[in-house]
Motif scaffolding. Sequence first.
Motif, short mmCIF file in Angstrom:
data_model
loop_
_atom_site.label_atom_id
_atom_site.label_comp_id
_atom_site.label_asym_id
_atom_site.label_seq_id
_atom_site.Cartn_x
_atom_site.Cartn_y
_atom_site.Cartn_z
N GLU A 78 1.56 -4.41 -18.32
CA GLU A 78 2.21 -5.09 -17.20
C GLU A 78 3.72 -4.91 -17.30
N LYS B 18 5.46 1.55 -14.42
CA LYS B 18 5.00 1.96 -13.09
C LYS B 18 6.04 2.84 -12.40
N SER C 165 6.89 -3.19 -15.14
CA SER C 165 7.30 -2.54 -13.88
C SER C 165 7.97 -1.21 -14.15
N GLY D 227 5.72 -7.95 -23.39
CA GLY D 227 4.49 -7.26 -23.00
C GLY D 227 3.86 -6.50 -24.14
N SER E 126 0.29 -7.45 -25.55
CA SER E 126 -0.93 -7.06 -24.85
C SER E 126 -1.61 -5.87 -25.49
#
Length: 731
Positions: free
Chosen positions: A214, A219, A216, A5, A8
């Motif tokens: 992106e 989050k 997890s 990731g 990105s």
Amino acid sequence: MIPDGKTSVANAGVLSFVVKLEKMIYFYCAKYEQMKMLKIRILFLLLFLTSNCLYAQNPDGKAETLSYSSPGADVERLNNSIASSVQSEDYFQAATDLISVARAYKLQGNFDEALFKLFYAREIITIHLQQDAVSDLLMGECLETIGEIYYFRFMEKRSEAFYFESLRYFMRALNFQRVAGVLQLLVESELAMGDTVAAKKGVESLQLLAASVELSAVKAHYFTARAALLSSFEQPDSAIIYYENAWKIFKNNNDVLNASKILGFLAENCIGTGDYQAAIQWSEKGVEYNTRNKNTGGYFEMVYYKAFATGFFDINVAITIAEDALDSISKTKYLFHEGVFYSLLVNANTGHDADRALFYMQKYLDTYKNVYGMASEQRIAEMTLKVFTDRMNIRIENLNTQERLNERIRNGQRNMIFFFVIALLVLLIVTIGNLKKLQFRLFLFRDYMSDLMPLPVFFLAFELYFFLLLAFFNSPDLFALPGFSPYLHLALLSAIPSIIATFGMASFPAKWSNAPKNNRSFSTVAFSGLLIINISVVVYLLSFGLIEFSLFAILNAVFTFTGLIVVPLFFMVIYIEKVMLRKHIHEAGLMNTRIRESAQLEKPSAKKIRIVSDKSKDVFESDSTDLLLVEGQSNYTKFYFIANGSLKTTLLLMTLKQAESQLQDYREFIRCHKSNIVNLTRVKKVKGNSHGYKLSVPPIEEPVTVSKSFISEFNEAFNRFSVDAGSSIDE
């Protein structure tokens, strides 16, 4: 190693986040230079807000073997590996092992040695490693761990400085998962210090990061920080929802340490809402999860929450859980956990077992000193112990003071009742001291009550009176009995004096109303009735265990019941006094009217009176109209009469009864008192009072008393000399 990731970063959202995050770091640093940190730490919050200090993670966020077992063996292994790596100039491995062994020392509570290893690792990274993403990640991890240790040493300014430095290195390495982890630590740290404004900005940064990448795990860190913020705003229900979402992510990512940490937060929030059963369920889930994943530190943390929540149901069970956990912790040398459990046992035993609480406080001090090894930290530990000890002693003293105050209140109530009853007893004694008045009024009271209500109603009235007053004055121990037992006992206790009082009213002898010779008999019955009531009550109370078998308890019961009996007696006497006063004033008014009417009529012819003493043979002679009053004076009798227009007196050696027998043929002479015989034709005025009448017989200055025992005879005699033969006082 760079997590997936990272590519990105070219995304415009990521670039926007990087710019905003740099501004956030600047904001933190500026605030850090100006603010004054709040140095209040609640040990319970310290456990779950900074629980990363209890775990070890590698640069990828995976749990290492050393966090699954006792760190003692890992320390020796890692120290040997460090020496070997430095000798072979494998500085990357040496720095990695130094950070790992520092975490092992941290788990043991050896903060001094942990800091020494971390500063050594920072030196190696700075001097010997080439600047790249991997070395930046390693440096960020080193600085983050240093910040955690300073936080535990209550050095918040230095702690935040290292957190900010670690953020820069993680940003440079583009490891947003570790950036999110440090931001979460900063949010929790700010909340612990009470700065919700800075904590809110940290949550906003995490929210932006979670929307930009992106990952997890990012989050999950955002959910955790958001939940912590909501919890600080006293919104535990909303916080629990975010914590549950974070736990699912950490669990799915096999991030054992963070998943265990979230389970602790969930248990803590349930405790905050008062849902202790849910807190126990989350704690048990955490115990099972950490056992399955061999996370020793997390296991003990969840046992702590279980013991804490259980304490709200059963403090003894909570103490047992904590003491069992301490036995296991002592084998693993997890000193920080050991100190936390000692603190829990101090609080659990405070107010429950003061000696045990002091014992665990001393153990807590010893552990605290071992954790904070430097002399300054030891002084802080000693001051902390003093604060805790003083607080506990104040609490114990408050409990003792409250108990003493309650005891004084109880004694004051008893003394109040005692002196109140003593006053009533004095009133009773004074009343019984003049039994002639009392027995006459009780006789009248019986007549009035008989006209007012039948005996069954009188009994119920007394029963209700005693029931209500006993409910007010009785011991609180009586109402500690289950169900309707207290009210049944009160009803039966009230029935004892009510039955005896009703029986006394029904069998009250009429002769007591006007026979002074029965005074002794009346006093015997009165005191016997009180004695029977008190003996019956005391036997009942002792038989059912309602009072202790002690002199004070028995006297308290006796005085209480005696006082409750005297109260209605006192008011009855007052009532009868008023009734008699009104009655006698009315009758005196009628008599005065007749006296004025008779004064206008022709005077009756005088008769010669001759009274002879049977002892001295002395003789008293006078006209019947001239003899005013005959007064008994022990063995002598004094005669008041008119001679030559003036008042004269003479004494004869004879009793008043002998004089009365010689005057029985003269109907105008009537016995009005045990010591007086008055000539009704010479009475000029009558005054009524509650005891009888006062007669004015001029020229005698002192009024002549008509006592209650002779009122009936006096009224009958006065009616005979009434001007109006068709009317009488009795009509």
